[in-house]
Design an enzyme around this catalytic site. Structure first.
Site, PDB file in Angstrom:
ATOM      1  N   ASP A 151      30.101  35.803  46.279  1.00 37.95           N
ATOM      2  CA  ASP A 151      31.075  35.265  45.325  1.00 37.95           C
ATOM      3  C   ASP A 151      31.736  33.974  45.785  1.00 37.95           C
ATOM      4  O   ASP A 151      32.022  33.097  44.974  1.00 37.95           O
ATOM      5  CB  ASP A 151      32.173  36.299  45.049  1.00 37.95           C
ATOM      6  CG  ASP A 151      31.664  37.481  44.256  1.00 37.95           C
ATOM      7  OD1 ASP A 151      30.665  37.322  43.531  1.00 37.95           O
ATOM      8  OD2 ASP A 151      32.268  38.566  44.355  1.00 37.95           O
ATOM      9  N   TYR A 406      30.295  40.784  33.235  1.00 35.30           N
ATOM     10  CA  TYR A 406      31.660  40.497  32.817  1.00 35.30           C
ATOM     11  C   TYR A 406      31.690  40.191  31.315  1.00 35.30           C
ATOM     12  O   TYR A 406      30.695  39.775  30.716  1.00 35.30           O
ATOM     13  CB  TYR A 406      32.203  39.280  33.566  1.00 35.30           C
ATOM     14  CG  TYR A 406      32.697  39.549  34.970  1.00 35.30           C
ATOM     15  CD1 TYR A 406      32.358  40.707  35.660  1.00 35.30           C
ATOM     16  CD2 TYR A 406      33.514  38.623  35.622  1.00 35.30           C
ATOM     17  CE1 TYR A 406      32.815  40.941  36.943  1.00 35.30           C
ATOM     18  CE2 TYR A 406      33.973  38.836  36.911  1.00 35.30           C
ATOM     19  CZ  TYR A 406      33.619  40.001  37.566  1.00 35.30           C
ATOM     20  OH  TYR A 406      34.079  40.219  38.836  1.00 35.30           O
TER      21      TYR A 406
END
Length: 469
Positions: A151, A406
């Site tokens: 990330d 997401y």
């Protein structure tokens, strides 16, 4: 009439006509000069003073062509001032959601130079919508794409393109960021960009293309923000930021920003126990956010932000059909509005919901345990009645056997109402698809509709066997 009288009469008439023509030419000349100089001035209604047009932000230039006795005069009308958005119109009444956009980034990456991304979102200025994502500093068909499942790296940047335009090599890199949020206040874009070391990250606030403010990590544990659009009302933009444990108590603050400058910071208050990755929307005169509890609850936290007095309240979505993943099955899940349900609360995924009177519209993965499939529906009483479970208007966006990721909300102002739209991240690559070494995504976007609609499924669609390794 004798000849001399005729001559005098004709001469008088000719002189009169010549005088009239001369006066007309003077009038035309005066008009031309007046219009020429007035195109650079506007009347100020406040104090009747003259203000220059040039430094004023404008929406458009309008040119009128005026024809006077074969003379063409171009008159530029001073455009109206651009105002801050206030989002005061009511929310649109909808029956469900209709397809709006799909960028097919992964499929295009099989034969083109497309960025490796994740954490996408959509936001609109008053005239156009844009898609954003956090790039990994590499294209997919590039050895640097190996191990892009991570990330937070210093190479990640916020990318911005018109909605529907994949992130090609010509894409603008707005800022350095491994966490971000963006919104338009009616005059310019605000970008909140977080980067740096996990224990000492920096959030930069970029407004109208300029760095205006910054803030450092306050808990030294991965300062992070929404990964979807922030919201601006009358020039004040709000953004929810968290610093601290992802699986325990963290320190969440709501920042109030005006033209890129932090003007106030409020701590989270209310009954929400853990708040991350909020999906926010204008609910005039305030802002409402639906977030991710990564610690205790599979029901989603609600954060209500008062833009005028900077006060904050929080709770949880009442619907017993909960929105996070992982979660219990619908027969066993619960939510009672005020507190986390303590049902598979650890881990989670960014998501969204929005209130519709006493009801709630929401989206979630179809799978109870993984980021697979995607569905939307309305829960009757889901905003006001504890543990309500009456579901209507269900739609499948992505079939249960296809990957999702997401999701988040964005708002679009129409002529008479504010429409709610959402996007779904369609993740491909690692960890699940181990044939390749990269992790990236495409997106699909839907918007609320008051009309009828059909059925379908809109997965990423790339054949992983055709993709670069």
């Amino acid at each position: 009439m004798n000849p001399n009288q005729k001559i005098i009469t004709i001469g008088s008439v000719s002189l009169t006509i010549a005088t009239i023509c001369f006066l007309m030419q003077i009038a035309i000349l005066v008009t031309t000069v007046t219009l020429h100089f007035k195109q650079y001035e506007c009347d100020s209604p406040a104090n009747n003073q003259v203000m220059p047009c040039e430094p004023i932000i404008i929406e458009r230039n309008i040119t009128e062509i005026v024809y006077l006795t074969n003379t063409t005069i171009e008159k530029e009308i001073c455009p109206k001032l651009v105002e801050y958005r206030n989002w005061s119109k009511p929310q649109c009444k909808i029956t469900g959601f209709a397809p709006f956009s799909k960028d097919n980034s992964i499929r295009l990456s099989a034969g083109g130079d497309i960025w490796v991304t994740r954490e996408p979102y959509v936001s609109c200025d008053p005239g156009k919508c844009y898609q954003f994502a956090l790039g990994q500093g590499t294209t997919l068909d590039n050895k640097h794409s190996n191990d892009t499942i991570h990330d937070r790296t210093p190479h990640r940047t916020l990318l911005m393109n018109e909605l529907g335009v994949p992130f090609h090599l010509g894409t603008r890199q707005v800022c350095i960021a491994w966490s971000s949020s963006s919104c338009h206040d009616g005059k310019a874009w605000l970008h909140v960009c977080v980067t740096g070391y996990d224990k000492n990250a920096t959030a930069s606030f970029i407004y109208d293309g300029r760095l205006v403010d910054s803030i450092g990590s306050w808990s030294q544990n991965i300062l992070r923000t929404q990964e979807s659009e922030c919201v601006c009302i009358n020039g004040t933009c709000t953004v929810v930021m968290t610093d601290g444990s992802a699986s325990g108590r963290a320190d969440t603050k709501i920042l109030f920003i005006e033209e890129g400058k932090i003007v106030h910071t409020s701590p989270l208050s209310g009954s929400a126990q853990h708040v991350e990755e909020c999906s926010c929307y204008p609910r005039y005169p305030g802002v409402r956010c639906i977030c991710r509890d990564n610690w205790k609850g599979s029901n989603r936290p609600v954060v209500d932000i008062n833009v005028k007095d900077y006060s904050i309240d929080s709770s949880y979505v009442c619907s017993g059909l909960v929105g996070d993943t992982p979660r219990k099955n619908d027969r066993s899940s619960s939510s009672y509005c005020r507190n986390p349900n303590n049902e598979k609360g650890t881990h989670g995924v960014k998501g969204w919901a929005f209130d519709d009177g006493n009801d709630v519209w929401m989206g979630r993965t179809i799978s109870e345990d993984s980021r697979s499939g995607y569905e939307t529906f309305k829960v009757i009483g889901g905003w006001s009645t504890p543990n309500s479970k009456l579901q209507i208007n269900r739609q499948v966006i992505v079939d249960s056997n296809d990957r999702s990721g997401y999701s988040g909300i964005f708002s679009v102002e129409g002529k008479s109402c504010i429409n709610r739209c959402f996007y779904v991240e369609l993740i491909r690559g690692r960890e699940q698809e181990t044939r390749v070494w990269w992790t990236s995504n495409s997106i699909v976007v839907f918007c609320g509709t008051s009309g009828t609609y059909g059925t379908g499924s809109w997965p990423d669609g790339a054949d992983i066997n055709l993709m670069p390794i």
